[in-house]
Design an enzyme around this catalytic site. Sequence first.
Site, PDB file in Angstrom:
ATOM      1  N   LEU A  37    -116.447 -93.511  23.587  1.00  0.00           N
ATOM      2  CA  LEU A  37    -115.120 -93.721  24.165  1.00  0.00           C
ATOM      3  C   LEU A  37    -114.597 -95.074  23.697  1.00  0.00           C
ATOM      4  O   LEU A  37    -115.323 -96.074  23.747  1.00  0.00           O
ATOM      5  CB  LEU A  37    -115.172 -93.695  25.695  1.00  0.00           C
ATOM      6  CG  LEU A  37    -115.269 -92.324  26.376  1.00  0.00           C
ATOM      7  CD1 LEU A  37    -115.443 -92.495  27.877  1.00  0.00           C
ATOM      8  CD2 LEU A  37    -114.038 -91.477  26.085  1.00  0.00           C
ATOM      9  N   ASP A  38    -113.338 -95.123  23.261  1.00  0.00           N
ATOM     10  CA  ASP A  38    -112.721 -96.384  22.874  1.00  0.00           C
ATOM     11  C   ASP A  38    -112.671 -97.328  24.074  1.00  0.00           C
ATOM     12  O   ASP A  38    -112.696 -96.880  25.228  1.00  0.00           O
ATOM     13  CB  ASP A  38    -111.301 -96.144  22.366  1.00  0.00           C
ATOM     14  CG  ASP A  38    -111.274 -95.437  21.021  1.00  0.00           C
ATOM     15  OD1 ASP A  38    -112.272 -95.530  20.284  1.00  0.00           O
ATOM     16  OD2 ASP A  38    -110.245 -94.790  20.711  1.00  0.00           O
ATOM     17  N   PRO A  39    -112.562 -98.646  23.839  1.00  0.00           N
ATOM     18  CA  PRO A  39    -112.457 -99.591  24.961  1.00  0.00           C
ATOM     19  C   PRO A  39    -111.338 -99.241  25.940  1.00  0.00           C
ATOM     20  O   PRO A  39    -111.508 -99.388  27.153  1.00  0.00           O
ATOM     21  CB  PRO A  39    -112.189-100.927  24.248  1.00  0.00           C
ATOM     22  CG  PRO A  39    -112.867-100.782  22.925  1.00  0.00           C
ATOM     23  CD  PRO A  39    -112.662 -99.336  22.540  1.00  0.00           C
ATOM     24  N   ALA A  41    -110.261 -96.350  26.782  1.00  0.00           N
ATOM     25  CA  ALA A  41    -110.492 -95.077  27.476  1.00  0.00           C
ATOM     26  C   ALA A  41    -111.416 -95.232  28.680  1.00  0.00           C
ATOM     27  O   ALA A  41    -112.240 -96.137  28.757  1.00  0.00           O
ATOM     28  CB  ALA A  41    -111.075 -94.060  26.502  1.00  0.00           C
ATOM     29  N   ARG A 171    -106.122 -90.242  19.840  1.00  0.00           N
ATOM     30  CA  ARG A 171    -105.135 -91.186  19.294  1.00  0.00           C
ATOM     31  C   ARG A 171    -104.378 -90.559  18.135  1.00  0.00           C
ATOM     32  O   ARG A 171    -103.148 -90.661  18.032  1.00  0.00           O
ATOM     33  CB  ARG A 171    -105.836 -92.451  18.798  1.00  0.00           C
ATOM     34  CG  ARG A 171    -106.230 -93.424  19.870  1.00  0.00           C
ATOM     35  CD  ARG A 171    -106.850 -94.656  19.254  1.00  0.00           C
ATOM     36  NE  ARG A 171    -108.164 -94.407  18.682  1.00  0.00           N
ATOM     37  CZ  ARG A 171    -108.662 -95.051  17.641  1.00  0.00           C
ATOM     38  NH1 ARG A 171    -107.936 -95.945  16.997  1.00  0.00           N
ATOM     39  NH2 ARG A 171    -109.881 -94.790  17.210  1.00  0.00           N
TER      40      ARG A 171
END
Length: 312
Positions: A37-39, A41, A171
């Site tokens: 997970l991206d920061p 998210a 994204r």
Amino acid sequence: MDGILILDKSPGKTSQKVVQEVKRILGVRKAGHAGTLDPLATGVLPLCLNEATKLVQFLSLDDKEYRATMLLGVTTETMDIEGRITDRREPEVDEVRIREALQFFTGPISQEPPRYSAVKFKGRPLYSWARKGVDIALPPRTVQVYSSILEEIALPYVTFRVACSKGTYIRTLCADLGERLGCGACMSVLRRLRCGCFTLETAVSLEDIADGKGRETLLSRVIPLSDGLRNVAAIEISEELSGRIRDGFQPDGSTLREYHIPSLADGDMVKFLTSSGGLVAVARFLYASDQLAVSDMGQPAVRILRVFHDRA
């Protein structure tokens, strides 16, 4: 402590940073996550502890489900709201056009990995190249969007729910939807609702772990290794065969015919369990299960993919 802990990730930290904090707090020797997970998210992040780290390669293949909010009319270099703005356009859209765009990007779609992502090129993540001003274009990948459901329109924001295959970049999906609508877009909020069979209902927060309150309750949330692959068929085997598999034996048809074998196709995955429920191995069938009776005697009927020393 061997097993899987489902974390409800907070925003602001990388998945790897979360793993390091959990290792420190719980005092586990090894830990890994399934599905980055991206920061920005939040949401479901399966954490595999100690022996369960061997499951990461399988859990990472699972489908995912997200709730995403995109900001229409704004394009950024990272495709999310934290990146440098590269373009602004007035969003002149309505519900009909938004629903059409969501439908257009349902099914098998082609995506290019974002320039700012953890995908590796020559051993380094793309974001490290991008930060040096080097633009790396990797070949597009085909991913599957199973459904995209519109939840709310509050222009310039649009919220939708998406179920997709592994490797799908939300994204990128937001950016592509924005281009389809003619105004551009970037992702502003992302929450993962499901990773395979794991949902938010069984998740704990990092704060719960850090507080140390109700440790017994926390430990009760740790999912045994054998339950980590709930959608994989199981075969219960003897302790004698368990030991042989752990020593490197690849079971043949004559060996497996002694056990109850579920209906399996050539190439299906299976998990071998002890009578007490301990996970012995994950394997892939080399024959359909109804062909075991006529399979070559002495030739492996399965290919062992991973062996486990589960203390269950």
